[in-house]
Design an enzyme around this catalytic site. Structure first.
Site, PDB file in Angstrom:
ATOM      1  N   GLU A 166       0.220   7.016   9.828  1.00 57.50           N
ATOM      2  CA  GLU A 166      -0.094   5.930   8.901  1.00 57.50           C
ATOM      3  C   GLU A 166      -0.401   6.449   7.499  1.00 57.50           C
ATOM      4  OE1 GLU A 166       0.436   2.892   9.271  1.00 57.50           O
ATOM      5  OE2 GLU A 166       0.750   2.776  11.430  1.00 57.50           O
ATOM      6  N   TYR A 209      -6.134  -1.589   6.164  1.00 58.77           N
ATOM      7  CA  TYR A 209      -4.864  -1.608   6.894  1.00 58.77           C
ATOM      8  C   TYR A 209      -4.811  -0.460   7.906  1.00 58.77           C
ATOM      9  CZ  TYR A 209      -0.322  -0.257   8.277  1.00 58.77           C
ATOM     10  OH  TYR A 209       0.706   0.165   9.069  1.00 58.77           O
ATOM     11  N   ASP A 257       0.111  -5.211   6.530  1.00 54.91           N
ATOM     12  CA  ASP A 257       0.725  -4.388   5.479  1.00 54.91           C
ATOM     13  C   ASP A 257       1.660  -5.256   4.639  1.00 54.91           C
ATOM     14  OD1 ASP A 257       3.005  -4.762   6.984  1.00 54.91           O
ATOM     15  OD2 ASP A 257       3.614  -2.655   6.934  1.00 54.91           O
TER      16      ASP A 257
END
Ligand code: SF4
Length: 299
Positions: A44, A127, A145
């Site tokens: 991520e 997020y 996102d």
């Protein structure tokens, strides 16, 4: 925000998204069942500002070298920055190392699973915390996102694009449409992300290939608004300070010994070079030795 009509109700979207995802998902290594929370966190952070195609090989190398937080925590900043190589925005690499140190020192080497603990880690925003909770730990969370925001804005609100910044109303709506069952919510989240990445793209949505085509509020309204004239500007690169920083970082990554300023790349703009170099030092990406030479930080 427009009111969601019954035909666009997410309960109707859910099987469409899940079925499409099952058939069209990309085989990405960090999505393999059983992938560790650390591996998801690394993916991520890398994906925050770098495309999948460049992240995948870097992620594989990274996970081989530093398979858990304790391994990365023991690395020097210079090693981490060299391994980050050309993924761009290298402050992310240092924050990832800082997060690894915090996980080792505060959580016994295990990536935490509560939102508060995750958000307290360096470089982990709302997020990323939600993505780790949903994709690694199977918790019900709202993963929001840019791709998910765009799909929801079009399919439910009939808008060409979401607001420039995330709004509270959007957060509430996204929360309301996440399925209650944790396992289903994870597939809903990842399915919407994938749909936004592959089909409902910012500039050229491929509505003809979209499982939501018959129900999408934006399409049914005649696709109002010009996505091509959207505010998404391509960031310039040539001649920017970002390019200058990239040149300097590349030279320092390759250097065996600290470099004098005269040994750094010269593209005919000393003022820009000095400004970029000072910025890198201020950001902790470069350090100055007692001999006034430059290198990646050693400790
Ligand atoms: S129909 Fe088109 S605009 Fe609507 S969600 Fe699908 S790709 Fe996006």
């Amino acid at each position: 925000m427009q009111v969601t009509t019954s035909s666009e109700h997410p309960e109707r979207l859910l099987p469409l998204v899940l079925d499409w995802y099952a058939r069209h998902r990309r085989d990405l290594p960090w999505r393999v069942p059983g992938t560790s929370a650390w591996a998801v966190l690394v993916s991520e952070v890398m994906l925050q500002q770098t495309p999948v195609v460049r992240v995948e090989p870097a992620w594989r190398e990274w996970m081989q070298r530093w398979p858990d937080p304790a391994a990365l925590a023991a690395a020097t900043p210079a090693e981490v920055l060299r391994a980050w190589d050309r993924l761009g925005y290298p402050r992310r690499a240092l924050r990832l190392r800082d997060a690894a140190i915090a996980i080792r020192d505060r959580h016994g080497g295990t990536v935490p699973r509560t939102t508060a603990e995750l958000r307290a880690l360096p470089g982990v925003g709302s997020y990323t915390a939600a993505a780790i909770r949903s994709f690694a730990y199977g918790e019900r969370d709202v993963v929001l996102d840019t791709n998910v925001r765009r799909v929801l804005a079009r399919a439910l609100d009939g808008a060409a694009l979401p607001a420039p910044s995330l709004t509270r109303a959007e957060e509430r709506r996204a929360e309301a449409v996440v399925p209650a069952d944790p396992a289903t919510s994870a597939r809903w989240n990842i399915g919407l992300m994938e749909l936004g990445a592959l089909v409902c793209t910012a500039r050229a949505p491929r509505c003809g290939s979209c499982p939501l085509a018959h129900t999408c509020a934006w399409r049914r309204a005649g696709a109002p608004g010009d996505v091509h004239a959207a505010r998404r500007r391509t960031q310039p690169w040539q001649g920017t300070d970002r390019q200058a920083r990239g040149r300097l970082m590349a030279a320092l990554r390759d250097a065996v010994e600290p470099l004098a300023v005269t040994e750094l790349p010269d593209w005919g703009d000393e003022t820009q070079r000095d400004r970029a170099l000072a910025g890198l030092v201020a950001d902790g990406l470069v350090e100055v030795t007692p001999q006034a030479r430059y290198r990646l930080p050693e400790g």
